[in-house]
Design a protein around this motif. Sequence first.
Motif, PDB file in Angstrom:
ATOM      1  N   GLN A  96      -3.228   9.496   6.337  1.00 31.12           N
ATOM      2  CA  GLN A  96      -2.779   8.341   8.148  1.00 31.12           C
ATOM      3  C   GLN A  96      -2.181   9.611   9.017  1.00 31.12           C
TER       4      GLN A  96
ATOM      5  N   TYR B 189      -0.266  10.738  12.244  1.00 34.02           N
ATOM      6  CA  TYR B 189       0.333  10.564  13.849  1.00 34.02           C
ATOM      7  C   TYR B 189       0.665  11.650  14.960  1.00 34.02           C
TER       8      TYR B 189
ATOM      9  N   GLN C 133      -0.238  -7.894  10.799  1.00 30.15           N
ATOM     10  CA  GLN C 133      -0.401  -7.402  12.160  1.00 30.15           C
ATOM     11  C   GLN C 133      -0.983  -8.308  13.171  1.00 30.15           C
TER      12      GLN C 133
ATOM     13  N   ASN D 110       0.077   0.848   1.133  1.00 29.82           N
ATOM     14  CA  ASN D 110      -0.158   1.282   2.404  1.00 29.82           C
ATOM     15  C   ASN D 110       0.631   1.964   2.410  1.00 29.82           C
ATOM     16  N   GLU D 111       0.834   3.290   3.038  1.00 30.14           N
ATOM     17  CA  GLU D 111       1.828   3.818   3.208  1.00 30.14           C
ATOM     18  C   GLU D 111       3.355   3.749   2.702  1.00 30.14           C
TER      19      GLU D 111
ATOM     20  N   TRP E 194      -7.516   3.913  13.933  1.00 28.91           N
ATOM     21  CA  TRP E 194      -5.875   2.665  13.619  1.00 28.91           C
ATOM     22  C   TRP E 194      -6.204   2.211  15.039  1.00 28.91           C
TER      23      TRP E 194
ATOM     24  N   HIS F 167       0.284  -4.028   3.120  1.00 30.07           N
ATOM     25  CA  HIS F 167       0.310  -3.210   4.298  1.00 30.07           C
ATOM     26  C   HIS F 167       1.242  -4.324   4.513  1.00 30.07           C
TER      27      HIS F 167
ATOM     28  N   GLU G 109      -6.509   5.963   8.260  1.00 28.36           N
ATOM     29  CA  GLU G 109      -6.205   5.921   9.992  1.00 28.36           C
ATOM     30  C   GLU G 109      -5.543   7.182  10.434  1.00 28.36           C
TER      31      GLU G 109
ATOM     32  N   GLU H 147       3.414  -4.036  16.108  1.00 30.39           N
ATOM     33  CA  GLU H 147       3.554  -2.874  15.924  1.00 30.39           C
ATOM     34  C   GLU H 147       5.275  -2.944  15.606  1.00 30.39           C
ATOM     35  N   TRP H 148       5.283  -3.725  13.807  1.00 31.99           N
ATOM     36  CA  TRP H 148       6.094  -4.220  14.238  1.00 31.99           C
ATOM     37  C   TRP H 148       7.584  -3.829  14.701  1.00 31.99           C
TER      38      TRP H 148
HETATM   39  C1  GCO Z   1       0.775   1.949   9.218  1.00 26.95           C
HETATM   40  C2  GCO Z   1       0.053   1.772  10.142  1.00 26.95           C
HETATM   41  C3  GCO Z   1      -0.102   0.766  10.565  1.00 26.95           C
HETATM   42  C4  GCO Z   1       0.552   0.848  12.466  1.00 26.95           C
HETATM   43  C5  GCO Z   1       0.231   2.399  12.511  1.00 26.95           C
HETATM   44  C6  GCO Z   1       0.133   2.555  14.063  1.00 26.95           C
HETATM   45  O1  GCO Z   1       0.102   2.358   8.450  1.00 26.95           O
HETATM   46  O2  GCO Z   1       1.705   3.148   9.329  1.00 26.95           O
HETATM   47  O3  GCO Z   1      -0.541   0.587   9.070  1.00 26.95           O
HETATM   48  O4  GCO Z   1       0.337  -0.350  10.851  1.00 26.95           O
HETATM   49  O5  GCO Z   1       0.442  -0.050  13.276  1.00 26.95           O
HETATM   50  O6  GCO Z   1       1.002   3.726  11.539  1.00 26.95           O
HETATM   51  O7  GCO Z   1       2.560   2.834  14.079  1.00 26.95           O
END
Ligand code: GCO
Length: 391
Positions: free
Chosen positions: A253, A255, A20, A158-159, A343, A114, A305, A350-351
Amino acid sequence: MPELRFPDGFLWGSATAAHQIEGGNVNNDWWAFEHDPRSPCLESSGDACDSFHRWPEDLDLVAGLGFGVYRFSLEWSRIEPAQDEWSLASLDHYRAICGGCRERNLVPVVTFHHFTTPRWLAGRGGWEAADAPERFARFCQRAVAHLGDLVGWACTLNEPNIVAMMGYGYGIFPPGLRDWDRRREVNGALCRAHRLGTEALRSGPGAFPVGLTLSMNDYQALAGGEDRLAELRGENEDVFLHSTAGDDFIGVQTYSRVRVDASGMLGPEPGVPVTQMGYEYWPESLEVTVRRAAAVTGLPVLITESGIGTDDDARRRRYVTEALAGVRRCLDDGIDVRGYVYWSLLDNFEWILGYRPTFGLVAVDRETFTRTPKPSAAWLGSVARANSLKT
Ligand code: GCO
Protein backbone atom coordinates in the motif's frame (compact mmCIF):
# COMPACT_ATOMS: atom_id res chain seq x y z
CA MET A 1 2.04 5.04 -24.22
CA PRO A 2 1.10 1.75 -25.88
CA GLU A 3 -1.66 -0.53 -24.65
CA LEU A 4 -0.61 -2.21 -21.42
CA ARG A 5 -1.96 -5.74 -21.03
CA PHE A 6 -1.95 -7.53 -17.69
CA PRO A 7 -1.43 -11.26 -17.10
CA ASP A 8 -4.40 -13.64 -17.29
CA GLY A 9 -6.03 -13.90 -13.90
CA PHE A 10 -4.69 -10.54 -12.71
CA LEU A 11 -7.03 -9.34 -9.96
CA TRP A 12 -8.72 -5.95 -10.12
CA GLY A 13 -10.70 -4.52 -7.29
CA SER A 14 -11.52 -1.81 -4.86
CA ALA A 15 -11.13 -1.58 -1.09
CA THR A 16 -12.88 -0.28 2.00
CA ALA A 17 -12.45 -0.68 5.76
CA ALA A 18 -15.16 -1.26 8.35
CA HIS A 19 -14.75 1.83 10.50
CA GLN A 20 -14.44 4.10 7.48
CA ILE A 21 -17.74 3.05 5.89
CA GLU A 22 -20.03 1.14 8.26
CA GLY A 23 -21.17 3.84 10.66
CA GLY A 24 -22.04 3.50 14.33
CA ASN A 25 -18.89 1.65 15.35
CA VAL A 26 -19.24 2.88 18.91
CA ASN A 27 -17.37 0.08 20.63
CA ASN A 28 -13.82 0.61 19.39
CA ASP A 29 -10.86 2.80 20.31
CA TRP A 30 -11.32 5.08 17.31
CA TRP A 31 -14.85 6.06 18.30
CA ALA A 32 -13.56 6.93 21.77
CA PHE A 33 -10.66 8.90 20.26
CA GLU A 34 -12.96 10.82 17.89
CA HIS A 35 -15.05 11.91 20.87
CA ASP A 36 -12.19 12.85 23.17
CA PRO A 37 -12.05 16.67 23.35
CA ARG A 38 -8.22 16.52 23.27
CA SER A 39 -8.11 14.48 20.07
CA PRO A 40 -7.01 16.01 16.77
CA CYS A 41 -10.00 14.50 14.93
CA LEU A 42 -11.84 17.06 12.83
CA GLU A 43 -15.14 15.20 13.15
CA SER A 44 -16.63 11.90 14.24
CA SER A 45 -17.16 8.94 11.94
CA GLY A 46 -20.88 9.02 12.86
CA ASP A 47 -22.96 7.11 10.34
CA ALA A 48 -20.03 6.93 7.89
CA CYS A 49 -21.45 5.62 4.58
CA ASP A 50 -24.03 3.49 6.39
CA SER A 51 -22.47 0.48 4.72
CA PHE A 52 -23.37 -1.65 7.69
CA HIS A 53 -26.85 -1.61 6.14
CA ARG A 54 -26.05 -0.72 2.54
CA TRP A 55 -23.35 -3.34 1.85
CA PRO A 56 -25.43 -5.12 -0.84
CA GLU A 57 -25.54 -1.87 -2.78
CA ASP A 58 -21.78 -1.50 -2.37
CA LEU A 59 -21.18 -5.02 -3.67
CA ASP A 60 -23.54 -4.36 -6.61
CA LEU A 61 -21.45 -1.30 -7.44
CA VAL A 62 -18.13 -3.16 -7.30
CA ALA A 63 -19.41 -5.99 -9.48
CA GLY A 64 -21.36 -3.70 -11.82
CA LEU A 65 -18.31 -1.55 -12.49
CA GLY A 66 -16.41 -4.62 -13.72
CA PHE A 67 -14.16 -5.52 -10.79
CA GLY A 68 -13.46 -9.04 -9.62
CA VAL A 69 -12.30 -8.27 -6.07
CA TYR A 70 -13.76 -6.53 -3.05
CA ARG A 71 -11.44 -5.87 -0.13
CA PHE A 72 -13.14 -5.06 3.16
CA SER A 73 -12.49 -5.55 6.85
CA LEU A 74 -14.15 -7.25 9.79
CA GLU A 75 -14.89 -5.03 12.77
CA TRP A 76 -13.42 -6.90 15.72
CA SER A 77 -15.41 -4.83 18.25
CA ARG A 78 -18.68 -5.99 16.71
CA ILE A 79 -17.65 -9.63 16.62
CA GLU A 80 -16.14 -9.66 20.13
CA PRO A 81 -17.92 -6.79 21.90
CA ALA A 82 -16.54 -7.87 25.26
CA GLN A 83 -13.63 -10.17 25.92
CA ASP A 84 -14.54 -13.74 25.04
CA GLU A 85 -18.11 -12.75 24.22
CA TRP A 86 -18.85 -13.54 20.60
CA SER A 87 -21.64 -11.97 18.60
CA LEU A 88 -23.10 -14.61 16.31
CA ALA A 89 -25.24 -11.96 14.63
CA SER A 90 -22.12 -9.99 13.71
CA LEU A 91 -20.33 -13.10 12.49
CA ASP A 92 -23.39 -13.86 10.36
CA HIS A 93 -23.33 -10.31 9.04
CA TYR A 94 -19.78 -10.68 7.73
CA ARG A 95 -20.48 -14.17 6.48
CA ALA A 96 -23.35 -12.68 4.46
CA ILE A 97 -20.96 -10.11 2.94
CA CYS A 98 -18.51 -12.87 1.96
CA GLY A 99 -21.42 -14.84 0.50
CA GLY A 100 -22.68 -11.72 -1.28
CA CYS A 101 -19.27 -11.37 -2.89
CA ARG A 102 -19.32 -14.97 -4.06
CA GLU A 103 -22.84 -14.58 -5.52
CA ARG A 104 -21.56 -11.64 -7.56
CA ASN A 105 -18.35 -13.39 -8.62
CA LEU A 106 -16.26 -11.14 -6.46
CA VAL A 107 -13.27 -12.56 -4.63
CA PRO A 108 -13.52 -11.42 -1.00
CA VAL A 109 -10.21 -10.08 0.29
CA VAL A 110 -10.85 -9.98 4.01
CA THR A 111 -8.82 -7.86 6.42
CA PHE A 112 -9.00 -8.93 10.05
CA HIS A 113 -7.75 -5.71 11.63
CA HIS A 114 -7.96 -2.33 9.93
CA PHE A 115 -6.79 0.18 12.56
CA THR A 116 -9.62 -0.30 15.08
CA THR A 117 -9.35 -2.23 18.35
CA PRO A 118 -12.22 -3.11 20.70
CA ARG A 119 -12.58 -0.83 23.70
CA TRP A 120 -12.18 -3.70 26.15
CA LEU A 121 -8.68 -4.36 24.81
CA ALA A 122 -7.79 -0.68 24.39
CA GLY A 123 -8.76 -0.19 28.03
CA ARG A 124 -6.23 -2.84 29.06
CA GLY A 125 -3.41 -1.14 27.14
CA GLY A 126 -4.24 -1.89 23.50
CA TRP A 127 -1.23 -3.27 21.66
CA GLU A 128 0.82 -2.82 24.83
CA ALA A 129 -1.30 -5.35 26.72
CA ALA A 130 0.88 -8.41 27.22
CA ASP A 131 -1.68 -10.75 25.66
CA ALA A 132 -2.82 -8.48 22.77
CA PRO A 133 -1.26 -10.69 20.05
CA GLU A 134 -2.93 -13.77 21.55
CA ARG A 135 -6.27 -11.95 21.80
CA PHE A 136 -5.99 -10.99 18.14
CA ALA A 137 -5.16 -14.57 17.15
CA ARG A 138 -8.14 -15.82 19.15
CA PHE A 139 -10.38 -13.39 17.28
CA CYS A 140 -8.96 -14.55 13.93
CA GLN A 141 -9.53 -18.15 14.86
CA ARG A 142 -13.14 -17.53 15.92
CA ALA A 143 -13.94 -15.45 12.86
CA VAL A 144 -12.36 -17.80 10.36
CA ALA A 145 -14.21 -20.73 11.92
CA HIS A 146 -17.42 -18.92 10.97
CA LEU A 147 -16.63 -17.70 7.47
CA GLY A 148 -13.29 -19.10 6.35
CA ASP A 149 -14.86 -21.33 3.70
CA LEU A 150 -15.89 -18.17 1.81
CA VAL A 151 -12.66 -16.13 2.14
CA GLY A 152 -10.64 -15.46 -1.03
CA TRP A 153 -7.54 -13.82 0.42
CA ALA A 154 -6.87 -12.87 4.03
CA CYS A 155 -4.94 -9.89 5.35
CA THR A 156 -4.11 -10.20 9.05
CA LEU A 157 -3.28 -6.61 10.00
CA ASN A 158 -3.69 -3.56 7.83
CA GLU A 159 -0.62 -1.32 8.01
CA PRO A 160 0.60 -2.27 11.47
CA ASN A 161 3.44 0.20 10.90
CA ILE A 162 0.91 3.05 10.75
CA VAL A 163 -0.93 1.80 13.84
CA ALA A 164 2.35 1.89 15.79
CA MET A 165 3.79 5.10 14.34
CA MET A 166 0.66 7.24 14.39
CA GLY A 167 -0.76 5.84 17.64
CA TYR A 168 2.32 5.47 19.81
CA GLY A 169 4.85 7.82 18.13
CA TYR A 170 3.05 10.84 16.70
CA GLY A 171 -0.05 10.53 18.89
CA ILE A 172 -2.54 11.21 16.10
CA PHE A 173 -4.18 7.77 16.19
CA PRO A 174 -5.40 6.12 19.38
CA PRO A 175 -4.07 5.77 22.00
CA GLY A 176 -2.57 9.20 21.27
CA LEU A 177 0.88 8.52 22.76
CA ARG A 178 4.11 10.24 21.82
CA ASP A 179 6.75 7.82 22.94
CA TRP A 180 9.07 6.33 20.36
CA ASP A 181 10.45 3.67 22.69
CA ARG A 182 6.96 2.38 23.35
CA ARG A 183 6.26 2.56 19.65
CA ARG A 184 9.22 0.23 19.06
CA GLU A 185 7.75 -2.27 21.52
CA VAL A 186 4.39 -2.03 19.77
CA ASN A 187 6.09 -2.79 16.45
CA GLY A 188 7.23 -6.04 18.04
CA ALA A 189 3.78 -6.84 19.43
CA LEU A 190 2.19 -6.28 16.03
CA CYS A 191 4.70 -8.54 14.29
CA ARG A 192 3.87 -11.22 16.82
CA ALA A 193 0.14 -10.62 16.30
CA HIS A 194 0.67 -11.11 12.58
CA ARG A 195 2.45 -14.41 13.10
CA LEU A 196 -0.10 -15.77 15.56
CA GLY A 197 -2.97 -14.45 13.46
CA THR A 198 -1.58 -16.17 10.39
CA GLU A 199 -1.39 -19.48 12.21
CA ALA A 200 -4.97 -19.04 13.41
CA LEU A 201 -6.25 -18.21 9.93
CA ARG A 202 -4.58 -21.29 8.56
CA SER A 203 -6.54 -23.43 10.98
CA GLY A 204 -9.41 -22.96 8.53
CA PRO A 205 -11.88 -23.88 7.27
CA GLY A 206 -10.93 -22.63 3.83
CA ALA A 207 -7.61 -22.55 2.06
CA PHE A 208 -6.69 -19.05 1.00
CA PRO A 209 -3.52 -16.98 0.82
CA VAL A 210 -2.67 -15.17 4.05
CA GLY A 211 -0.51 -12.07 4.29
CA LEU A 212 0.16 -8.72 5.89
CA THR A 213 -0.45 -5.32 4.33
CA LEU A 214 2.13 -2.61 4.79
CA SER A 215 2.18 1.12 4.20
CA MET A 216 5.30 1.83 2.17
CA ASN A 217 6.93 4.94 0.79
CA ASP A 218 9.34 5.83 -1.93
CA TYR A 219 12.03 6.90 0.53
CA GLN A 220 14.68 9.09 -1.06
CA ALA A 221 17.84 10.23 0.74
CA LEU A 222 19.18 13.69 0.15
CA ALA A 223 22.90 14.23 0.66
CA GLY A 224 23.77 13.22 4.22
CA GLY A 225 20.41 11.56 4.81
CA GLU A 226 21.40 7.97 4.06
CA ASP A 227 21.78 6.78 7.66
CA ARG A 228 18.61 8.47 8.79
CA LEU A 229 16.77 6.92 5.87
CA ALA A 230 18.00 3.46 6.75
CA GLU A 231 16.91 3.99 10.34
CA LEU A 232 13.45 5.28 9.40
CA ARG A 233 12.84 2.62 6.83
CA GLY A 234 14.10 0.00 9.25
CA GLU A 235 11.48 0.88 11.85
CA ASN A 236 8.66 1.75 9.48
CA GLU A 237 9.04 -1.02 6.93
CA ASP A 238 11.83 -3.54 7.38
CA VAL A 239 10.87 -4.86 10.79
CA PHE A 240 7.49 -5.79 9.29
CA LEU A 241 8.78 -7.03 5.95
CA HIS A 242 11.06 -9.34 7.89
CA SER A 243 8.12 -10.74 9.85
CA THR A 244 6.51 -12.19 6.72
CA ALA A 245 8.62 -15.34 6.32
CA GLY A 246 6.33 -18.20 5.39
CA ASP A 247 3.47 -15.93 4.31
CA ASP A 248 1.66 -16.41 1.03
CA PHE A 249 1.89 -12.81 -0.18
CA ILE A 250 2.74 -9.28 0.85
CA GLY A 251 0.12 -6.55 0.50
CA VAL A 252 1.69 -3.33 -0.72
CA GLN A 253 0.00 0.00 0.00
CA THR A 254 1.61 3.23 -1.01
CA TYR A 255 0.63 6.79 -1.62
CA SER A 256 3.71 8.95 -2.02
CA ARG A 257 7.39 9.74 -1.61
CA VAL A 258 9.29 10.80 1.49
CA ARG A 259 12.58 12.69 1.22
CA VAL A 260 14.99 12.33 4.09
CA ASP A 261 18.01 14.36 5.13
CA ALA A 262 20.20 14.16 8.23
CA SER A 263 17.46 15.84 10.27
CA GLY A 264 14.75 13.38 9.26
CA MET A 265 11.73 13.40 6.97
CA LEU A 266 11.16 16.49 4.89
CA GLY A 267 7.89 17.90 3.62
CA PRO A 268 6.94 18.11 -0.04
CA GLU A 269 9.51 19.51 -2.41
CA PRO A 270 8.58 22.99 -3.60
CA GLY A 271 7.11 22.74 -7.08
CA VAL A 272 5.77 19.18 -6.69
CA PRO A 273 1.97 19.24 -6.52
CA VAL A 274 0.35 17.88 -3.39
CA THR A 275 -2.83 15.88 -2.87
CA GLN A 276 -5.65 16.58 -0.40
CA MET A 277 -3.62 14.66 2.19
CA GLY A 278 -0.71 17.06 1.80
CA TYR A 279 1.43 14.33 0.23
CA GLU A 280 3.35 14.87 -2.97
CA TYR A 281 1.54 13.65 -6.09
CA TRP A 282 3.94 10.77 -6.71
CA PRO A 283 2.49 7.79 -8.60
CA GLU A 284 6.04 6.50 -9.14
CA SER A 285 5.98 5.28 -5.54
CA LEU A 286 3.99 2.20 -6.50
CA GLU A 287 6.65 0.75 -8.78
CA VAL A 288 9.41 1.49 -6.27
CA THR A 289 7.63 -0.10 -3.33
CA VAL A 290 6.39 -3.16 -5.22
CA ARG A 291 9.97 -3.83 -6.29
CA ARG A 292 11.25 -3.36 -2.76
CA ALA A 293 8.57 -5.48 -1.10
CA ALA A 294 9.17 -8.32 -3.55
CA ALA A 295 12.95 -8.11 -3.22
CA VAL A 296 12.99 -8.04 0.59
CA THR A 297 10.31 -10.69 1.20
CA GLY A 298 10.60 -12.90 -1.87
CA LEU A 299 6.79 -13.15 -1.81
CA PRO A 300 4.14 -12.55 -4.47
CA VAL A 301 2.70 -9.04 -4.22
CA LEU A 302 -0.93 -8.03 -4.07
CA ILE A 303 -1.39 -4.27 -4.31
CA THR A 304 -3.98 -4.01 -1.57
CA GLU A 305 -4.22 -0.21 -1.75
CA SER A 306 -3.24 2.47 -4.22
CA GLY A 307 -5.14 5.67 -4.75
CA ILE A 308 -5.33 9.40 -4.35
CA GLY A 309 -7.34 11.87 -2.33
CA THR A 310 -8.42 14.50 -4.80
CA ASP A 311 -11.50 16.43 -5.87
CA ASP A 312 -10.23 16.35 -9.45
CA ASP A 313 -11.38 13.02 -10.87
CA ALA A 314 -9.31 13.41 -14.06
CA ARG A 315 -6.27 13.69 -11.83
CA ARG A 316 -7.25 10.41 -10.17
CA ARG A 317 -7.32 8.72 -13.55
CA ARG A 318 -3.88 10.13 -14.42
CA TYR A 319 -2.49 9.02 -11.08
CA VAL A 320 -3.75 5.45 -11.50
CA THR A 321 -2.59 5.32 -15.11
CA GLU A 322 0.93 6.31 -14.12
CA ALA A 323 0.94 3.94 -11.16
CA LEU A 324 -0.24 1.04 -13.35
CA ALA A 325 2.45 1.74 -15.94
CA GLY A 326 4.91 1.15 -13.09
CA VAL A 327 3.19 -2.11 -12.18
CA ARG A 328 3.50 -3.23 -15.78
CA ARG A 329 7.25 -2.55 -15.67
CA CYS A 330 7.50 -4.68 -12.53
CA LEU A 331 5.70 -7.52 -14.32
CA ASP A 332 8.02 -7.11 -17.32
CA ASP A 333 10.93 -7.68 -14.97
CA GLY A 334 9.41 -10.92 -13.73
CA ILE A 335 8.06 -9.64 -10.41
CA ASP A 336 5.06 -11.68 -9.32
CA VAL A 337 2.29 -9.07 -8.90
CA ARG A 338 -1.12 -10.69 -8.52
CA GLY A 339 -3.48 -7.74 -8.62
CA TYR A 340 -4.36 -4.10 -8.09
CA VAL A 341 -6.94 -2.97 -5.55
CA TYR A 342 -7.84 0.71 -5.64
CA TRP A 343 -8.28 2.65 -2.39
CA SER A 344 -11.11 3.39 -2.07
CA LEU A 345 -14.46 2.34 -3.41
CA LEU A 346 -16.27 5.13 -1.54
CA ASP A 347 -15.52 8.61 -0.31
CA ASN A 348 -15.30 7.76 3.36
CA PHE A 349 -14.06 8.57 6.87
CA GLU A 350 -10.40 9.44 6.52
CA TRP A 351 -9.43 9.12 10.20
CA ILE A 352 -8.35 12.40 11.83
CA LEU A 353 -9.24 14.31 8.67
CA GLY A 354 -12.85 13.11 8.74
CA TYR A 355 -14.77 13.30 5.50
CA ARG A 356 -12.65 15.98 3.85
CA PRO A 357 -10.25 13.91 1.70
CA THR A 358 -12.04 12.11 -1.12
CA PHE A 359 -10.29 8.93 -2.28
CA GLY A 360 -13.43 7.26 -3.65
CA LEU A 361 -14.30 6.04 -7.11
CA VAL A 362 -17.83 6.68 -5.86
CA ALA A 363 -19.09 9.82 -4.09
CA VAL A 364 -21.41 9.42 -1.11
CA ASP A 365 -23.97 12.06 -0.16
CA ARG A 366 -23.41 12.83 3.52
CA GLU A 367 -27.12 13.14 4.24
CA THR A 368 -28.87 10.64 2.00
CA PHE A 369 -25.95 8.18 1.61
CA THR A 370 -26.72 8.11 -2.11
CA ARG A 371 -23.80 6.63 -4.02
CA THR A 372 -22.75 8.37 -7.25
CA PRO A 373 -19.96 6.79 -9.28
CA LYS A 374 -17.40 9.24 -10.63
CA PRO A 375 -16.11 8.93 -14.21
CA SER A 376 -12.95 7.25 -12.87
CA ALA A 377 -15.10 4.38 -11.56
CA ALA A 378 -16.38 3.43 -15.01
CA TRP A 379 -12.93 3.98 -16.46
CA LEU A 380 -11.09 1.74 -13.97
CA GLY A 381 -13.87 -0.83 -14.24
CA SER A 382 -13.35 -0.95 -17.99
CA VAL A 383 -9.60 -1.41 -17.48
CA ALA A 384 -10.46 -4.32 -15.17
CA ARG A 385 -12.87 -5.88 -17.69
CA ALA A 386 -10.36 -5.58 -20.54
CA ASN A 387 -7.44 -6.57 -18.28
CA SER A 388 -5.68 -3.90 -20.20
CA LEU A 389 -4.96 -0.20 -20.00
CA LYS A 390 -5.23 1.93 -23.10
CA THR A 391 -3.60 5.23 -22.40
C1 GCO B 1 -4.58 2.71 5.01
C2 GCO B 1 -5.62 3.06 4.98
C3 GCO B 1 -6.82 3.75 4.70
C4 GCO B 1 -6.63 5.18 4.40
C5 GCO B 1 -5.83 5.40 3.16
C6 GCO B 1 -5.73 6.83 2.76
O1 GCO B 1 -4.63 1.47 5.12
O2 GCO B 1 -3.72 3.57 5.01
O3 GCO B 1 -6.10 1.73 4.83
O4 GCO B 1 -7.53 3.50 5.87
O5 GCO B 1 -7.88 5.70 4.25
O6 GCO B 1 -4.54 4.97 3.33
O7 GCO B 1 -5.00 7.56 3.67
